[in-house]
Design a protein around this motif. Structure first.
Motif, PDB file in Angstrom:
ATOM      1  N   LEU A   1     -42.180  -0.752  -4.441  1.00 18.13           N
ATOM      2  CA  LEU A   1     -42.448  -2.124  -4.853  1.00 18.13           C
ATOM      3  C   LEU A   1     -43.939  -2.340  -5.064  1.00 18.13           C
ATOM      4  O   LEU A   1     -44.779  -1.742  -4.383  1.00 18.13           O
ATOM      5  CB  LEU A   1     -41.914  -3.098  -3.809  1.00 18.13           C
ATOM      6  N   VAL A   2     -44.267  -3.209  -5.997  1.00 18.86           N
ATOM      7  CA  VAL A   2     -45.656  -3.387  -6.396  1.00 18.86           C
ATOM      8  C   VAL A   2     -46.530  -3.859  -5.239  1.00 18.86           C
ATOM      9  O   VAL A   2     -47.707  -3.487  -5.155  1.00 18.86           O
ATOM     10  CB  VAL A   2     -45.747  -4.358  -7.595  1.00 18.86           C
ATOM     11  N   ASP A   3     -45.961  -4.634  -4.312  1.00 25.29           N
ATOM     12  CA  ASP A   3     -46.793  -5.135  -3.213  1.00 25.29           C
ATOM     13  C   ASP A   3     -47.073  -4.074  -2.150  1.00 25.29           C
ATOM     14  O   ASP A   3     -47.806  -4.330  -1.188  1.00 25.29           O
ATOM     15  CB  ASP A   3     -46.176  -6.387  -2.576  1.00 25.29           C
ATOM     16  N   THR A   4     -46.509  -2.866  -2.307  1.00 23.91           N
ATOM     17  CA  THR A   4     -46.824  -1.763  -1.396  1.00 23.91           C
ATOM     18  C   THR A   4     -47.853  -0.808  -1.999  1.00 23.91           C
ATOM     19  O   THR A   4     -48.309   0.116  -1.325  1.00 23.91           O
ATOM     20  CB  THR A   4     -45.561  -0.960  -1.038  1.00 23.91           C
ATOM     21  N   ILE A   5     -48.218  -1.026  -3.258  1.00 24.05           N
ATOM     22  CA  ILE A   5     -49.173  -0.149  -3.945  1.00 24.05           C
ATOM     23  C   ILE A   5     -50.590  -0.647  -3.678  1.00 24.05           C
ATOM     24  O   ILE A   5     -50.953  -1.765  -4.056  1.00 24.05           O
ATOM     25  CB  ILE A   5     -48.894  -0.109  -5.459  1.00 24.05           C
ATOM     26  N   ASP A   6     -51.383   0.171  -3.009  1.00 19.85           N
ATOM     27  CA  ASP A   6     -52.749  -0.224  -2.660  1.00 19.85           C
ATOM     28  C   ASP A   6     -53.675  -0.183  -3.868  1.00 19.85           C
ATOM     29  O   ASP A   6     -54.531  -1.055  -4.032  1.00 19.85           O
ATOM     30  CB  ASP A   6     -53.305   0.695  -1.568  1.00 19.85           C
ATOM     31  N   GLU A   7     -53.524   0.858  -4.696  1.00 21.20           N
ATOM     32  CA  GLU A   7     -54.403   1.015  -5.852  1.00 21.20           C
ATOM     33  C   GLU A   7     -53.806   2.044  -6.802  1.00 21.20           C
ATOM     34  O   GLU A   7     -52.873   2.776  -6.447  1.00 21.20           O
ATOM     35  CB  GLU A   7     -55.810   1.451  -5.414  1.00 21.20           C
ATOM     36  N   ILE A   8     -54.368   2.102  -7.999  1.00 18.34           N
ATOM     37  CA  ILE A   8     -53.867   3.019  -9.015  1.00 18.34           C
ATOM     38  C   ILE A   8     -55.041   3.650  -9.753  1.00 18.34           C
ATOM     39  O   ILE A   8     -56.045   2.989 -10.032  1.00 18.34           O
ATOM     40  CB  ILE A   8     -52.928   2.276 -10.003  1.00 18.34           C
ATOM     41  N   ASP A   9     -54.928   4.942 -10.002  1.00 16.35           N
ATOM     42  CA  ASP A   9     -55.912   5.658 -10.821  1.00 16.35           C
ATOM     43  C   ASP A   9     -55.205   6.031 -12.121  1.00 16.35           C
ATOM     44  O   ASP A   9     -54.437   6.993 -12.175  1.00 16.35           O
ATOM     45  CB  ASP A   9     -56.414   6.908 -10.097  1.00 16.35           C
ATOM     46  N   ILE A  10     -55.459   5.255 -13.148  1.00 12.33           N
ATOM     47  CA  ILE A  10     -54.768   5.443 -14.422  1.00 12.33           C
ATOM     48  C   ILE A  10     -55.357   6.604 -15.212  1.00 12.33           C
ATOM     49  O   ILE A  10     -54.656   7.291 -15.955  1.00 12.33           O
ATOM     50  CB  ILE A  10     -54.825   4.144 -15.258  1.00 12.33           C
ATOM     51  N   GLU A  11     -56.647   6.864 -15.038  1.00 17.86           N
ATOM     52  CA  GLU A  11     -57.328   7.853 -15.865  1.00 17.86           C
ATOM     53  C   GLU A  11     -57.225   9.274 -15.327  1.00 17.86           C
ATOM     54  O   GLU A  11     -57.594  10.222 -16.013  1.00 17.86           O
ATOM     55  CB  GLU A  11     -58.806   7.476 -16.014  1.00 17.86           C
ATOM     56  N   SER A  12     -56.747   9.444 -14.101  1.00 15.89           N
ATOM     57  CA  SER A  12     -56.621  10.801 -13.560  1.00 15.89           C
ATOM     58  C   SER A  12     -55.500  11.539 -14.278  1.00 15.89           C
ATOM     59  O   SER A  12     -54.670  10.941 -14.966  1.00 15.89           O
ATOM     60  CB  SER A  12     -56.345  10.752 -12.056  1.00 15.89           C
ATOM     61  N   TYR A  13     -55.483  12.866 -14.105  1.00 19.72           N
ATOM     62  CA  TYR A  13     -54.423  13.661 -14.719  1.00 19.72           C
ATOM     63  C   TYR A  13     -53.682  14.414 -13.627  1.00 19.72           C
ATOM     64  O   TYR A  13     -54.227  15.332 -13.033  1.00 19.72           O
ATOM     65  CB  TYR A  13     -54.997  14.650 -15.736  1.00 19.72           C
TER      66      TYR A  13
ATOM     67  N   ILE B   1     -49.146   9.320  -4.998  1.00 22.24           N
ATOM     68  CA  ILE B   1     -47.892   9.652  -5.666  1.00 22.24           C
ATOM     69  C   ILE B   1     -48.216   9.907  -7.128  1.00 22.24           C
ATOM     70  O   ILE B   1     -48.909   9.114  -7.773  1.00 22.24           O
ATOM     71  CB  ILE B   1     -46.868   8.520  -5.502  1.00 22.24           C
ATOM     72  N   PHE B   2     -47.712  11.023  -7.633  1.00 18.42           N
ATOM     73  CA  PHE B   2     -48.053  11.472  -8.976  1.00 18.42           C
ATOM     74  C   PHE B   2     -47.073  10.899  -9.998  1.00 18.42           C
ATOM     75  O   PHE B   2     -45.856  11.041  -9.861  1.00 18.42           O
ATOM     76  CB  PHE B   2     -48.043  13.002  -9.035  1.00 18.42           C
ATOM     77  N   LEU B   3     -47.635  10.273 -11.027  1.00 19.20           N
ATOM     78  CA  LEU B   3     -46.842   9.706 -12.108  1.00 19.20           C
ATOM     79  C   LEU B   3     -46.933  10.628 -13.323  1.00 19.20           C
ATOM     80  O   LEU B   3     -47.616  11.639 -13.293  1.00 19.20           O
ATOM     81  CB  LEU B   3     -47.341   8.297 -12.440  1.00 19.20           C
ATOM     82  N   THR B   4     -46.257  10.290 -14.389  1.00 20.94           N
ATOM     83  CA  THR B   4     -46.280  11.149 -15.564  1.00 20.94           C
ATOM     84  C   THR B   4     -47.315  10.679 -16.577  1.00 20.94           C
ATOM     85  O   THR B   4     -47.395   9.488 -16.892  1.00 20.94           O
ATOM     86  CB  THR B   4     -44.896  11.206 -16.241  1.00 20.94           C
TER      87      THR B   4
ATOM     88  N   PRO C   1     -51.788  10.374 -13.782  1.00 19.07           N
ATOM     89  CA  PRO C   1     -52.078   9.114 -13.093  1.00 19.07           C
ATOM     90  C   PRO C   1     -51.461   9.120 -11.696  1.00 19.07           C
ATOM     91  O   PRO C   1     -50.418   9.747 -11.471  1.00 19.07           O
ATOM     92  CB  PRO C   1     -51.404   8.060 -13.985  1.00 19.07           C
ATOM     93  N   THR C   2     -52.107   8.429 -10.762  1.00 24.23           N
ATOM     94  CA  THR C   2     -51.591   8.379  -9.394  1.00 24.23           C
ATOM     95  C   THR C   2     -51.644   6.958  -8.859  1.00 24.23           C
ATOM     96  O   THR C   2     -52.479   6.151  -9.273  1.00 24.23           O
ATOM     97  CB  THR C   2     -52.414   9.272  -8.443  1.00 24.23           C
ATOM     98  N   ILE C   3     -50.747   6.680  -7.914  1.00 22.59           N
ATOM     99  CA  ILE C   3     -50.826   5.450  -7.140  1.00 22.59           C
ATOM    100  C   ILE C   3     -51.030   5.828  -5.682  1.00 22.59           C
ATOM    101  O   ILE C   3     -50.578   6.883  -5.230  1.00 22.59           O
ATOM    102  CB  ILE C   3     -49.562   4.575  -7.282  1.00 22.59           C
ATOM    103  N   LYS C   4     -51.720   4.979  -4.955  1.00 24.22           N
ATOM    104  CA  LYS C   4     -51.916   5.184  -3.521  1.00 24.22           C
ATOM    105  C   LYS C   4     -51.029   4.207  -2.769  1.00 24.22           C
ATOM    106  O   LYS C   4     -51.075   2.995  -2.998  1.00 24.22           O
ATOM    107  CB  LYS C   4     -53.374   4.963  -3.130  1.00 24.22           C
ATOM    108  N   VAL C   5     -50.207   4.751  -1.880  1.00 24.37           N
ATOM    109  CA  VAL C   5     -49.357   3.949  -1.008  1.00 24.37           C
ATOM    110  C   VAL C   5     -49.615   4.426   0.419  1.00 24.37           C
ATOM    111  O   VAL C   5     -49.324   5.579   0.755  1.00 24.37           O
ATOM    112  CB  VAL C   5     -47.869   4.096  -1.362  1.00 24.37           C
TER     113      VAL C   5
END
Length: 212
Positions: free
Chosen positions: A64-76, A87-90, A78-82
């Motif tokens: 859920l979005v309210d559990t996501i502390d931050e997001i790094d969109i430009e990394s390869y 957590i690695f995204l595509t 992209p990742t979210i920090k929980v």
């Protein structure tokens, strides 16, 4: 040529080096495991078939979005920090991830590539003395001594060489935390992989030491 240098540089005897690469077809497939299929909802992310069992994303859990502390969109990728993990995204859905972050007003960051620096010797390119010295200085800024980095590289060496060369991935641009987790999950049992996973996350989330 870089491939041969790295293989024959792993052992005093070439025959031992090649033995290290006697990888089964199953392990090759496991090394190249997908990081799953990302589903983007209005206020959640969900990853089907996420391969890293210690993660909260494992088992198709909705994040859920309210559990996501931050997001790094430009990394390869992209990742979210929980909490204490990334957590690695595509990367294939980077634009949709950007829209999700903007829509939900997520905090965006640009993290240092700690694991990229650690894993650079395992790329399909020459690892020079100058590169080694530069990375040693960078990693030291994040509290990692040369001795610590050498121990980490020794731990992952065989698996990273399998991952990048025996699979014929031939990556030369950059390897990262996602790659080392894929490589080591085929070696460790559940308990040991959990311990390694926690170490990967701790290092990936390292912050620069404050100057005295």
């Amino acid at each position: 040529m870089n491939f041969l240098k790295k293989i024959f540089g792993t052992s005093e005897k070439p025959t031992d080096s090649w033995t290290m690469f006697s990888t089964s077809k199953k392990e090759v497939n496991d090394l190249l495991v997908s990081t799953g299929q990302l589903r983007i909802g209005s206020d959640f992310l969900q990853i089907d078939d996420y391969p890293f069992q210690p993660s909260i994303a494992y088992g198709q859990t909705k994040i859920l979005v309210d559990t996501i502390d931050e997001i790094d969109i430009e990394s390869y990728p992209p990742t979210i920090k929980v909490k204490d993990e990334l957590i690695f995204l595509t990367s294939e859905k980077r634009d949709k991830i950007k829209a999700f972050a903007r829509r939900n007003d997520l905090r965006t960051v640009r993290r240092p590539d700690i694991w990229g620096w650690i894993l650079e010797p395992f790329l399909d390119t020459e690892f020079t003395k100058e590169t080694d010295e530069r990375l040693t200085r960078l990693l030291n800024e994040y509290g990692l001594t040369k001795e610590t980095v050498d121990l980490i590289r020794k731990e992952v060496k065989t698996q990273m060489l399998k991952y990048n060369f025996h699979t014929m991935l031939w990556e030369w641009g950059g390897l990262g935390a996602e790659d080392v987790l894929k490589a080591m999950r085929t070696k460790y049992d559940k308990e040991d992989f959990k311990e390694f996973y926690d170490k990967v996350m701790k290092l990936a989330l390292s912050t620069k030491k404050k100057e005295k």
